[in-house]
Design a protein around this motif. Structure first.
Motif, PDB file in Angstrom:
ATOM      1  N   ARG A 161      -9.206 -33.866 -51.970  1.00  0.00           N
ATOM      2  CA  ARG A 161      -8.141 -33.026 -51.815  1.00  0.00           C
ATOM      3  C   ARG A 161      -8.241 -32.070 -50.763  1.00  0.00           C
ATOM      4  O   ARG A 161      -9.123 -31.683 -50.384  1.00  0.00           O
ATOM      5  N   ILE A 162      -7.041 -31.692 -50.107  1.00  0.00           N
ATOM      6  CA  ILE A 162      -6.933 -30.972 -48.996  1.00  0.00           C
ATOM      7  C   ILE A 162      -6.715 -29.394 -49.385  1.00  0.00           C
ATOM      8  O   ILE A 162      -6.043 -29.061 -50.462  1.00  0.00           O
ATOM      9  N   PHE A 163      -6.917 -28.439 -48.631  1.00  0.00           N
ATOM     10  CA  PHE A 163      -6.892 -27.133 -48.933  1.00  0.00           C
ATOM     11  C   PHE A 163      -6.439 -26.131 -47.703  1.00  0.00           C
ATOM     12  O   PHE A 163      -6.336 -25.031 -47.960  1.00  0.00           O
ATOM     13  N   SER A 164      -6.371 -26.820 -46.493  1.00  0.00           N
ATOM     14  CA  SER A 164      -6.123 -26.343 -45.400  1.00  0.00           C
ATOM     15  C   SER A 164      -6.801 -24.862 -45.138  1.00  0.00           C
ATOM     16  O   SER A 164      -7.962 -24.983 -45.434  1.00  0.00           O
ATOM     17  N   THR A 165      -6.191 -23.902 -44.507  1.00  0.00           N
ATOM     18  CA  THR A 165      -6.830 -22.670 -44.384  1.00  0.00           C
ATOM     19  C   THR A 165      -6.902 -21.813 -45.584  1.00  0.00           C
ATOM     20  O   THR A 165      -7.450 -20.447 -45.480  1.00  0.00           O
ATOM     21  N   PHE A 166      -6.685 -22.182 -46.746  1.00  0.00           N
ATOM     22  CA  PHE A 166      -6.507 -21.358 -47.869  1.00  0.00           C
ATOM     23  C   PHE A 166      -8.038 -21.488 -48.822  1.00  0.00           C
ATOM     24  O   PHE A 166      -8.243 -20.692 -49.836  1.00  0.00           O
ATOM     25  N   GLY A 167      -8.677 -22.554 -48.551  1.00  0.00           N
ATOM     26  CA  GLY A 167     -10.254 -22.561 -49.002  1.00  0.00           C
ATOM     27  C   GLY A 167     -10.044 -23.188 -50.448  1.00  0.00           C
ATOM     28  O   GLY A 167     -11.040 -23.195 -51.279  1.00  0.00           O
ATOM     29  N   ASN A 168      -8.847 -23.498 -51.004  1.00  0.00           N
ATOM     30  CA  ASN A 168      -8.755 -24.056 -52.313  1.00  0.00           C
ATOM     31  C   ASN A 168      -7.478 -24.933 -52.677  1.00  0.00           C
ATOM     32  O   ASN A 168      -6.265 -24.174 -52.082  1.00  0.00           O
ATOM     33  N   PRO A 169      -7.463 -26.151 -52.900  1.00  0.00           N
ATOM     34  CA  PRO A 169      -6.225 -26.607 -53.021  1.00  0.00           C
ATOM     35  C   PRO A 169      -5.153 -26.013 -53.831  1.00  0.00           C
ATOM     36  O   PRO A 169      -3.904 -26.169 -53.537  1.00  0.00           O
ATOM     37  N   ASN A 170      -5.490 -25.519 -54.968  1.00  0.00           N
ATOM     38  CA  ASN A 170      -4.532 -24.695 -55.834  1.00  0.00           C
ATOM     39  C   ASN A 170      -3.726 -23.556 -54.942  1.00  0.00           C
ATOM     40  O   ASN A 170      -2.486 -23.391 -55.149  1.00  0.00           O
ATOM     41  N   PHE A 171      -4.630 -22.908 -54.265  1.00  0.00           N
ATOM     42  CA  PHE A 171      -4.102 -21.832 -53.354  1.00  0.00           C
ATOM     43  C   PHE A 171      -2.886 -22.172 -52.354  1.00  0.00           C
ATOM     44  O   PHE A 171      -1.941 -21.809 -51.796  1.00  0.00           O
ATOM     45  N   PHE A 172      -3.562 -23.432 -51.774  1.00  0.00           N
ATOM     46  CA  PHE A 172      -2.757 -23.862 -50.358  1.00  0.00           C
ATOM     47  C   PHE A 172      -1.357 -24.442 -51.178  1.00  0.00           C
ATOM     48  O   PHE A 172      -0.355 -24.349 -50.510  1.00  0.00           O
ATOM     49  N   ALA A 173      -1.405 -25.347 -52.267  1.00  0.00           N
ATOM     50  CA  ALA A 173      -0.452 -25.758 -52.917  1.00  0.00           C
ATOM     51  C   ALA A 173       0.518 -24.546 -53.395  1.00  0.00           C
ATOM     52  O   ALA A 173       1.815 -24.766 -53.187  1.00  0.00           O
ATOM     53  N   ALA A 174       0.140 -23.556 -54.109  1.00  0.00           N
ATOM     54  CA  ALA A 174       1.051 -22.289 -54.281  1.00  0.00           C
ATOM     55  C   ALA A 174       1.862 -21.806 -53.159  1.00  0.00           C
ATOM     56  O   ALA A 174       2.793 -21.434 -53.178  1.00  0.00           O
ATOM     57  N   PHE A 175       1.269 -21.790 -51.856  1.00  0.00           N
ATOM     58  CA  PHE A 175       1.727 -21.058 -50.867  1.00  0.00           C
ATOM     59  C   PHE A 175       2.814 -22.175 -50.434  1.00  0.00           C
ATOM     60  O   PHE A 175       4.160 -21.505 -50.351  1.00  0.00           O
ATOM     61  N   LEU A 176       2.653 -23.487 -50.629  1.00  0.00           N
ATOM     62  CA  LEU A 176       3.859 -24.405 -50.190  1.00  0.00           C
ATOM     63  C   LEU A 176       5.021 -24.289 -51.478  1.00  0.00           C
ATOM     64  O   LEU A 176       6.202 -24.522 -50.851  1.00  0.00           O
TER      65      LEU A 176
END
Length: 844
Positions: A161-176
């Motif tokens: 699972r990728i998480f980019s600069t957000f440190g958590n996949p859920n948080f990255f997905a929420a931003f998108l």
């Protein structure tokens, strides 16, 4: 009025807020315990500076709100802030509530600034340029992680699972989920022919992206089951996923050229990359939120913007919604088959939270339930941010089986609405729902107004005080359809869609409780209010407004208040900086603890407490250091025993003024006393912190204080009744007290919850032996050997058992096995020689 001062404040606000949004999205720092602690610090410091500039400007202008219409949106948000303040006042855990209330205050400040100050197209467009730039960098780094090229130490922290600069996949997905509808607003859907090409291109490119990600989900094992075709797909899509990605990107571009897309081709390719990032977070709740936001955008765009017939609109919506909903359902079900534990985790957490809402959580708060407290709890909640403190007393045993761990915390209930309900009661939840209803109702109504085809006369110039969009007045004529849907109106649609998707996502997730999503949510909510109200035609001319409200007209009075605001802001900047420094030293301390470098670990933990005396985890880990080191020399050592007032209070000088100077207790102590003192400090902050009762029980076990140890182990079992080591330790206490029946009972529980616990079987066998239950004892020893045939202690116990019941031949076999495992075992050698000697004597 000092126009120069207002100009500088405007620069801080208009440029500072977009840059802050950009930095919060992209920043991370891997030398802190929480890699995204820097996001929290940026919010604390950046928002404080920007809000201070806004307050100074408001004092200079003499008013906060620019127009009466803004009150419609400011009032429910301010009531939500008031709900948080009241909730803080009744909270039994003030520091935990303070953390959450601080964020609430900053969020509301950001909301008001976005609502009031970003009132022109230039400001709004600048904001979205920064946000889209952050999105571009974040998805690019997401691709780097997906292609296994991440150079940082957190590489692979969440597996595939990728998480980019957000440190958590859920948080990255929420931003998108939030920003994707904003990207869609760059397409013009008011031209039917161009709209058809755009939709076809978007659908084809999305299908390619979904197919590509689906191949990654199937992986080698899944694809190889499909025969030669699957093997070929594996080689192309998975084994060479980087080359396949760029090939599909180029293929998508060729498709758009064939479809004669005249513009926005690269924007569609960017959406392709965003979609791949969303899918590769493998976040089911985000899939549902993403689909919800996309469907909201499609429905509103089709109904109000696309110039097609009703029949065409119905046909398109029926087909599009069916495909999206079925595709989302398929994706969620597919991931559920791979990992259903996340759903089970949420369901059990929700059930526990509903129990916490229904009953006053007496056990979790450490306060006695009274009729008054129960009434307050029902209407006003237990306290903002207190969920994580109280929840351990209500956590269901199934959670431990799902997580496979017993030392984890659950800070939030995976549902924003339920958490608001628990924290702030039915009143807080009602205000939150009212707030959302105001924005979504007036937002959709505004969209309907600016896209309506019905011919109506111009509205009255009077503006309704209750609803600026009522027939009494509006900046837009209700029957007027613009020749071209404006950029501002598209942004209104994009904001509504993104916020709707995020709220759906947060009915199954916690990301709004974290800065990366919470900040953007309140920022977008403020911008949404501004888009609904419409552009300030006067621009900066409003700065010259002469009407003042409650701020003093006298220049000297204004300067005094503004100076106080600056001093307070500087104080808060340095205060919030302490949390970041504390987190850095906490991370260092953990590294020293793992390496058993106790002196350095304690030094770092003490530094943490000087910056943040209420860091619960630090108190816990310090207690564990003393527990593990176990130096039982009774001495006073300033390095271990001297407690600086800064380690107890944020503002020790205020404590001295109010309570006088505290005399330091220089009594000599052992590590057992130091550990128990730290656990006591911890329980003041969090009565049921993870495994604190278990650790206290271990201390008392080492001290031989069996009754106290049993008492703590029983408290631990109330919170975690399926942790086998607790039963094991408790069983040993009963053995020392020679209470064989109780020891037997708890050892049986230990092997029930961990059937592979070999030492527990050995101890249970010993208890059976002491009760002359020889058959049961033999079975337990054999089970321990069966579990691990190379375990010398299991063979030794079985050998001793056979020897004691005079079954010497079987005993000899076990001793020989021990000698085989360890040729240097002196006891085995001695007994074997003794047995063989006895046999020789018998032969003679």
């Amino acid at each position: 009025m000092d126009r120069k001062l207002i100009k500088y404040c405007n620069i801080v606000i208009e440029f500072g807020l977009p840059i802050l949004a950009f930095l919060i999205a992209l920043s991370f720092y891997l030398k802190t315990y929480d890699s995204c602690q820097v996001k929290i610090t940026l919010l604390h410091i950046g928002a404080t500076i920007i809000i201070a500039a806004w307050i100074i400007k408001a004092i200079e202008k003499g008013k906060l709100l620019g127009s009466k219409e803004q009150r419609l949106y400011a009032v429910p948000v301010l009531f939500f802030l008031l709900s948080g303040i009241i909730s803080f006042s009744i909270s039994p855990f003030k520091f935990t509530s303070f953390e959450e209330l601080t964020r609430r205050v900053l969020y509301v400040g950001i909301f008001l600034i976005a609502l009031i100050e970003f009132d022109s197209s230039e400001k709004v467009n600048r904001m979205f340029r920064w946000i889209l730039a952050a999105t571009f960098i974040a998805v690019f780094y997401g691709l780097v992680q997906f292609m296994d090229l991440d150079p940082f130490i957190w590489r692979g922290a969440f597996g595939d699972r990728i998480f980019s600069t957000f440190g958590n996949p859920n948080f990255f997905a929420a931003f998108l989920v939030l920003v994707t509808p904003l990207i869609l607003t760059f397409f013009d859907f008011s031209d039917l022919e161009q709209t058809k090409k755009t939709i076809v291109s978007l659908v084809l490119v999305a299908a390619i992206g979904i197919l590509y990600c689906f191949m990654q989900f199937l992986g080698k094992e899944g694809l190889m089951r499909m025969g030669s075709l699957g093997a070929a797909a594996f080689l192309f899509f998975v084994e060479n996923k980087t080359y396949a990605f760029f090939f599909l990107l180029l293929f998508s571009l060729c498709l758009m050229v064939l479809l004669k897309m005249k513009s926005r081709k690269f924007l569609i390719l960017f959406l392709f990359i965003v979609l791949v990032n969303v899918l590769m977070t493998r976040t089911k709740a985000a899939y549902i939120g993403f689909a919800a936001g996309t469907c909201f955008f499609a429905i509103v765009t089709t109904l109000f913007i696309v110039p097609a017939t009703k029949k065409q609109k119905k046909a398109f919506l029926a087909g599009f919604l069916s495909v999206v909903l079925l595709g989302t359902l398929f994706g969620v079900v597919f991931l559920l088959r791979q990992r259903i534990d996340s759903v089970r985790f949420r369901v059990f957490t929700w059930l526990s939270t509903l129990e916490m809402i229904r009953d006053y959580p007496e056990e979790g708060t450490g306060l006695e339930a009274t009729a008054k407290r129960e009434l307050i709890h029902k209407f006003l909640g237990t306290g903002i941010g207190t969920f994580k403190i109280v929840y351990p007393a209500f956590r269901r045993p199934e959670i431990f089986h799902i997580e496979g761990k017993h030392n984890t915390e659950t800070d939030h209930p995976e549902n924003e609405f339920i958490e608001v309900w628990y924290d702030e009661g039915i009143v807080g939840l009602g205000i939150f729902l009212w707030l959302l209803m105001v924005f979504f109702y007036t937002g959709t109504k505004r969209l309907k107004q600016v896209t309506s085809h019905s011919a109506q006369g111009p509205p009255s110039p009077k503006i309704s005080r209750l609803n600026p969009h009522s027939k009494k007045g509006s900046k837009f004529r209700i029957g007027y359809l613009p020749d071209k849907f404006t950029r501002r109106q598209y942004l209104l649609l994009g904001l509504l869609s993104g916020l709707f998707g995020l709220l759906v996502h947060n009915s199954m997730c916690v990301n709004m409780r974290f800065v990366s999503s919470g900040f953007v949510f309140w920022l977008f909510l403020g911008l949404l209010g501004g888009q609904i109200l419409g552009e300030n035609e006067k621009g900066n001319a409003s700065l010259e407004g002469n009407r003042r409200s409650k701020f003093p007209v006298n220049v000297r009075s204004r300067r005094i208040i503004q100076t106080l605001v600056i001093i307070l802001a500087l104080f808060l900047v340095f205060f919030f900086r302490r949390f970041f420094i504390a987190d850095i030293h906490h991370n260092k301390a953990i590294a020293y603890s793992k390496a058993s470098v106790w002196e350095n670990a304690l030094k770092e933990y003490q530094t943490v407490l000087r910056h943040n005396p209420y860091y619960a985890m630090t108190h816990y880990f310090m207690g564990n250091v003393y527990n593990d080191r176990w130096d039982m020399r009774r001495v006073y050592n300033p390095r271990w025993d001297s407690v600086d007032l800064r380690q107890k209070y944020f503002f020790p000088f205020i404590h001295k003024l109010l309570n006088g100077t505290e005399e330091e207790d220089q009594k000599p102590r052992t590590d057992s006393e130091r550990a128990l003192a730290k656990y006591a400090d911890l329980k003041k902050l969090a009565p049921h912190y993870v495994q604190v009762h278990f650790q206290e029980g271990i201390v008392y076990t080492k001290l031989g204080e069996w009754d106290k140890a049993i008492e703590d182990f029983e408290k631990a079992l109330v919170l975690d009744p399926v942790y086998a080591p607790t039963y094991f330790k408790m069983g040993w206490c009963y053995v020392q007290k020679k209470e064989w029946a109780k020891a037997e009972e708890v050892y049986q529980k230990a092997v029930e919850w961990n059937p592979k616990f070999g030492q527990a079987y050995i101890n249970l066998g010993n208890v059976y032996f002491m009760q002359t239950k020889f058959k049961e004892a033999e079975n337990c020893y054999k089970k321990a050997v069966e579990l691990n045939d190379s375990d010398i202690s299991a063979h030794r116990s079985l050998a001793a058992f056979y020897w004691n019941v005079k079954r010497y031949d079987l005993a000899l076999k076990e001793w020989e096995k021990i000698l085989e495992l360890n040729p240097e075992d002196k006891q085995a050698k001695s007994i074997i020689e003794q047995v063989k000697g006895e046999k020789l004597k018998v032969g003679d």
